[in-house]
Design a protein around this motif. Structure first.
Motif, mmCIF file in Angstrom:
data_model
loop_
_atom_site.group_PDB
_atom_site.id
_atom_site.type_symbol
_atom_site.label_atom_id
_atom_site.label_comp_id
_atom_site.label_asym_id
_atom_site.label_seq_id
_atom_site.Cartn_x
_atom_site.Cartn_y
_atom_site.Cartn_z
ATOM 1 N N LYS A 219 60.702 6.643 -12.816
ATOM 2 C CA LYS A 219 59.520 7.506 -12.917
ATOM 3 C C LYS A 219 58.447 6.877 -13.816
ATOM 4 C CE LYS A 219 60.953 10.384 -16.850
ATOM 5 N NZ LYS A 219 61.134 11.766 -17.334
ATOM 6 N N ASP A 220 58.864 6.025 -14.756
ATOM 7 C CA ASP A 220 57.886 5.346 -15.611
ATOM 8 C C ASP A 220 56.988 4.436 -14.778
ATOM 9 O OD1 ASP A 220 58.841 6.488 -18.035
ATOM 10 O OD2 ASP A 220 60.465 5.019 -18.082
ATOM 11 N N TYR A 221 57.598 3.722 -13.835
ATOM 12 C CA TYR A 221 56.814 2.876 -12.935
ATOM 13 C C TYR A 221 55.918 3.735 -12.038
ATOM 14 C CZ TYR A 221 59.891 -1.070 -14.135
ATOM 15 O OH TYR A 221 60.570 -2.060 -14.800
ATOM 16 N N ASP A 222 56.504 4.787 -11.493
ATOM 17 C CA ASP A 222 55.768 5.660 -10.571
ATOM 18 C C ASP A 222 54.526 6.240 -11.235
ATOM 19 O OD1 ASP A 222 55.160 7.087 -8.305
ATOM 20 O OD2 ASP A 222 56.587 8.687 -8.707
ATOM 21 N N GLU A 223 54.674 6.722 -12.465
ATOM 22 C CA GLU A 223 53.558 7.365 -13.166
ATOM 23 C C GLU A 223 52.487 6.363 -13.601
ATOM 24 O OE1 GLU A 223 55.513 9.376 -16.332
ATOM 25 O OE2 GLU A 223 56.328 10.972 -15.049
ATOM 26 N N ALA A 224 52.849 5.066 -13.687
ATOM 27 C CA ALA A 224 51.890 4.056 -14.132
ATOM 28 C C ALA A 224 51.016 3.538 -13.007
ATOM 29 C CB ALA A 224 52.633 2.887 -14.779
ATOM 30 N N ILE A 225 51.429 3.748 -11.755
ATOM 31 C CA ILE A 225 50.669 3.217 -10.616
ATOM 32 C C ILE A 225 49.348 3.957 -10.462
ATOM 33 C CG2 ILE A 225 50.663 2.921 -8.115
ATOM 34 C CD1 ILE A 225 53.711 2.586 -8.258
ATOM 35 N N ASN A 226 48.278 3.189 -10.306
ATOM 36 C CA ASN A 226 46.958 3.785 -10.073
ATOM 37 C C ASN A 226 46.152 2.857 -9.168
ATOM 38 O OD1 ASN A 226 45.308 1.858 -11.781
ATOM 39 N ND2 ASN A 226 46.698 2.652 -13.357
ATOM 40 N N ALA A 227 44.891 3.146 -9.001
ATOM 41 C CA ALA A 227 44.052 2.387 -8.073
ATOM 42 C C ALA A 227 43.864 0.935 -8.505
ATOM 43 C CB ALA A 227 42.690 3.070 -7.936
ATOM 44 N N ARG A 228 44.092 0.636 -9.778
ATOM 45 C CA ARG A 228 43.896 -0.726 -10.275
ATOM 46 C C ARG A 228 45.192 -1.536 -10.304
ATOM 47 N NH1 ARG A 228 39.725 -2.411 -12.857
ATOM 48 N NH2 ARG A 228 40.962 -3.560 -14.386
ATOM 49 N N THR A 229 46.282 -0.942 -9.885
ATOM 50 C CA THR A 229 47.572 -1.641 -9.930
ATOM 51 C C THR A 229 47.648 -2.697 -8.834
ATOM 52 O OG1 THR A 229 48.643 0.377 -10.742
ATOM 53 C CG2 THR A 229 50.070 -1.374 -9.902
ATOM 54 N N ALA A 230 48.041 -3.906 -9.227
ATOM 55 C CA ALA A 230 48.200 -5.003 -8.268
ATOM 56 C C ALA A 230 49.664 -5.281 -7.961
ATOM 57 C CB ALA A 230 47.548 -6.267 -8.797
ATOM 58 N N LEU A 231 50.498 -5.241 -8.989
ATOM 59 C CA LEU A 231 51.910 -5.618 -8.842
ATOM 60 C C LEU A 231 52.799 -4.763 -9.717
ATOM 61 C CD1 LEU A 231 51.762 -9.528 -9.229
ATOM 62 C CD2 LEU A 231 52.246 -8.322 -7.098
ATOM 63 N N LEU A 232 54.029 -4.573 -9.273
ATOM 64 C CA LEU A 232 55.110 -4.172 -10.167
ATOM 65 C C LEU A 232 55.901 -5.441 -10.445
ATOM 66 C CD1 LEU A 232 56.385 -0.791 -8.674
ATOM 67 C CD2 LEU A 232 54.399 -1.243 -10.105
ATOM 68 N N MET A 233 56.265 -5.658 -11.690
ATOM 69 C CA MET A 233 56.903 -6.923 -12.046
ATOM 70 C C MET A 233 58.196 -6.687 -12.809
ATOM 71 S SD MET A 233 55.198 -10.169 -14.038
ATOM 72 C CE MET A 233 56.077 -11.722 -14.201
ATOM 73 N N LYS A 234 59.215 -7.469 -12.431
ATOM 74 C CA LYS A 234 60.484 -7.493 -13.157
ATOM 75 C C LYS A 234 60.646 -8.876 -13.781
ATOM 76 C CE LYS A 234 63.726 -5.139 -12.990
ATOM 77 N NZ LYS A 234 64.250 -4.228 -14.048
ATOM 78 N N VAL A 235 61.060 -8.895 -15.041
ATOM 79 C CA VAL A 235 61.303 -10.157 -15.747
ATOM 80 C C VAL A 235 62.759 -10.191 -16.169
ATOM 81 C CG1 VAL A 235 60.643 -11.642 -17.660
ATOM 82 C CG2 VAL A 235 58.917 -10.175 -16.582
ATOM 83 N N HIS A 236 63.499 -11.136 -15.633
ATOM 84 C CA HIS A 236 64.920 -11.231 -15.968
ATOM 85 C C HIS A 236 65.077 -11.664 -17.427
ATOM 86 C CE1 HIS A 236 69.159 -11.718 -15.607
ATOM 87 N NE2 HIS A 236 69.140 -13.043 -15.623
ATOM 88 N N ALA A 237 65.792 -10.874 -18.189
ATOM 89 C CA ALA A 237 65.975 -11.176 -19.619
ATOM 90 C C ALA A 237 67.063 -12.228 -19.780
ATOM 91 C CB ALA A 237 66.333 -9.903 -20.376
ATOM 92 N N SER A 238 66.740 -13.450 -19.399
ATOM 93 C CA SER A 238 67.746 -14.515 -19.393
ATOM 94 C C SER A 238 68.007 -15.093 -20.768
ATOM 95 C CB SER A 238 67.309 -15.641 -18.443
ATOM 96 O OG SER A 238 66.073 -16.184 -18.860
ATOM 97 N N ASN A 239 67.102 -14.851 -21.735
ATOM 98 C CA ASN A 239 67.301 -15.460 -23.055
ATOM 99 C C ASN A 239 67.630 -14.449 -24.145
ATOM 100 O OD1 ASN A 239 64.813 -14.266 -23.240
ATOM 101 N ND2 ASN A 239 63.760 -16.022 -24.114
#
Length: 482
Positions: A219-239
């Motif tokens: 829901k955090d991602y869902d609520e953040a989406i707006n007309a200016r959103t280009a991407l949803l991004m995941k960053v693997h916490a490899s370190n």
């Protein structure tokens, strides 16, 4: 050679032969032949200037004067200077740190197939951007994108010079002047204080943080989406790893949300792998294929970490997005050269035969060496090192733990063996261990270990048979020279 008084100094200096006479002498002929006239001339002038300065300093300060200029010593001084100037700054070392993918020591070692391919590319013209079928200009990505897509299941691919560049290019091409939604718990920093928020800013994208450090919900991602959103991004916490009261919205949840809202999902896998490492008893990491199949539209990952290839950043994903990325002006600035492509293709081809990968891929072979095999090597080297170091130190073969390195699986360790050097009198090593560590670094082929718990520790995981023989020979020569 005879000493002269201070009053004779000027006469002594006047008798110094001219530079041209020295250059024309028989003693300097081999130097001129080997190093060229320009280098020898400069080194000779430096040596003569240094001798004159010492002579003048000795006379002015009332110290015993220098003897007459010795031609043999002059030749030796110039030769030493030339040798030092022409020695490569990039030197082969023994990696006994216990870190297989050591960032400061060059990360992945390339398999023989890559070495041969690079040698060919170095010495012969190649079809880097030439289409042999049409006789027209080609795209250098064409050399390997089909192979990458075969191994990852992606529609298209491109390659740049490292994974940081891959992320920068992706964000610049797909999210400039727009927002990118990322979990606060994934805003990682990698080596050299390189941070995801910084690279996003440099790419012209606006970071939209969601969730908290330890818990982020769909829901955090869902609520953040707006007309200016280009991407949803995941960053693997490899370190790094967060444990305890945690929650992460996985790609399988985020991708349907993004696609339903007409958005793409980008995943930075960091040290991405093409195979399930658990098949060889190593900790499991998400593969690039799994990430693509889970719904990622763009995946970025390194070529020189778990992949086991040269330094490179690979970008795979949807054909339309990859085409847009390749058209961005930064792509030309970040593209790789023929040597990287020559080295990368053979590594990728090895993955077509995964059953032989642990034998052929150097990185995987080092990661999967058994502790018993490394223990046997430690026993063979222990006696030689003890003899070389003498009675001041004790050298013991002991179990220890290696790590993968370069931000890959940071909390996982690999059972290993190595040599532990301590003071023979049982006291803390202090400056003596530091001096020994420096002495090993100054050997013909430097030995790189680590000091911890009042001991110098040399993990032998990365010491394979040929290197072991060379190390023993080098230590033996050190022992015999005492």
């Amino acid at each position: 050679m005879s000493d002269v008084s201070g009053s004779e100094l000027r006469a002594l200096m006047a008798r110094v032969p001219s530079v041209e006479k020295v250059m024309a002498s028989a003693e300097f002929a081999p130097l001129v032949s080997g190093y060229g006239r320009t280098q020898v001339l400069n080194a000779l002038r430096d040596a003569l200037d240094a001798w004159r300065l010492r002579a003048q300093s000795a006379d002015a300060e009332g110290n015993p004067p220098l003897g007459a200029l010795d031609s043999a010593q002059l030749q030796a001084t110039v030769e030493a200077a030339l040798r030092g100037r022409n020695e490569s700054r990039l030197r082969s070392v023994f990696n006994l740190t216990g870190t297989v993918l050591h960032t400061n020591l060059g990360r992945a070692l390339l398999p023989d197939e890559s070495v041969r391919a690079v040698m060919t590319a170095l010495t012969q013209p190649a079809n880097l951007e030439f289409d042999l079928a049409t006789g027209k200009r080609g795209d250098r990505d064409d050399l390997i994108d089909e192979l990458i897509c075969e191994l990852t299941g992606a529609e298209a691919a491109t390659v740049v010079n490292n994974n940081a560049a891959a992320v920068l290019l992706t964000l610049s091409a797909l999210a400039a002047k727009k927002e990118v939604v990322v979990s606060r718990g994934e805003l990682v920093e990698i080596g050299g204080a390189f941070r995801i928020p910084d690279i996003m800013s440099r790419a012209g994208a606006k970071l939209r943080e969601v969730g908290t450090t330890n818990r982020t919900h769909l829901k955090d991602y869902d609520e953040a989406i707006n007309a200016r959103t280009a991407l949803l991004m995941k960053v693997h916490a490899s370190n790094y790893a967060i444990s305890g009261f945690t929650k992460e919205a996985g790609l399988a949840e985020i991708a349907p949300l993004a696609h339903a809202r007409g958005l793409a999902v980008a995943v930075d896998l960091g040290s991405g792998t093409l195979v399930d490492l658990s098949e060889w008893g190593l900790p499991r990491e998400p593969t690039v294929r799994e990430t693509v199949e889970a719904g990622a539209d763009i995946v970025t990952f390194s070529g020189d970490k778990l992949l086991g290839g040269p330094q490179a950043g690979l970008i795979v994903g949807r054909r339309d997005l990859i085409a847009k990325i390749k058209k961005h002006p930064l792509k030309r600035a970040l593209r790789v050269g023929k040597l990287t492509l020559a080295a990368l293709e053979p590594v990728l081809q090895l993955y077509r035969a995964p059953e032989k990968l642990a034998e052929r891929l150097t990185t995987l072979r080092l990661l999967t060496r058994s502790a018993d095999e490394i223990h046997s090597a430690a026993q063979r080297v222990q006696l030689v090192l003890q003899q070389a170091l003498g009675a001041r130190y004790t050298v013991a073969a002991e179990p220890m733990f290696s790590q993968i390195g370069s931000g890959a699986l940071p909390v996982d360790v690999l059972p290993s063996h190595g040599l532990v050097v301590r003071m023979a009198d049982g006291k803390r090593g202090g400056r003596h261990l530091l001096a020994l560590e420096k002495q090993l670094r100054e050997m013909a082929r430097p030995v790189i270990g680590r000091i911890a718990d009042d001991a110098l520790r040399l993990d032998l995981r990365c010491l394979e048979a040929a290197d072991e023989a060379q190390l023993i020979a080098q230590l033996t020569a050190q022992y015999q020279g005492k």
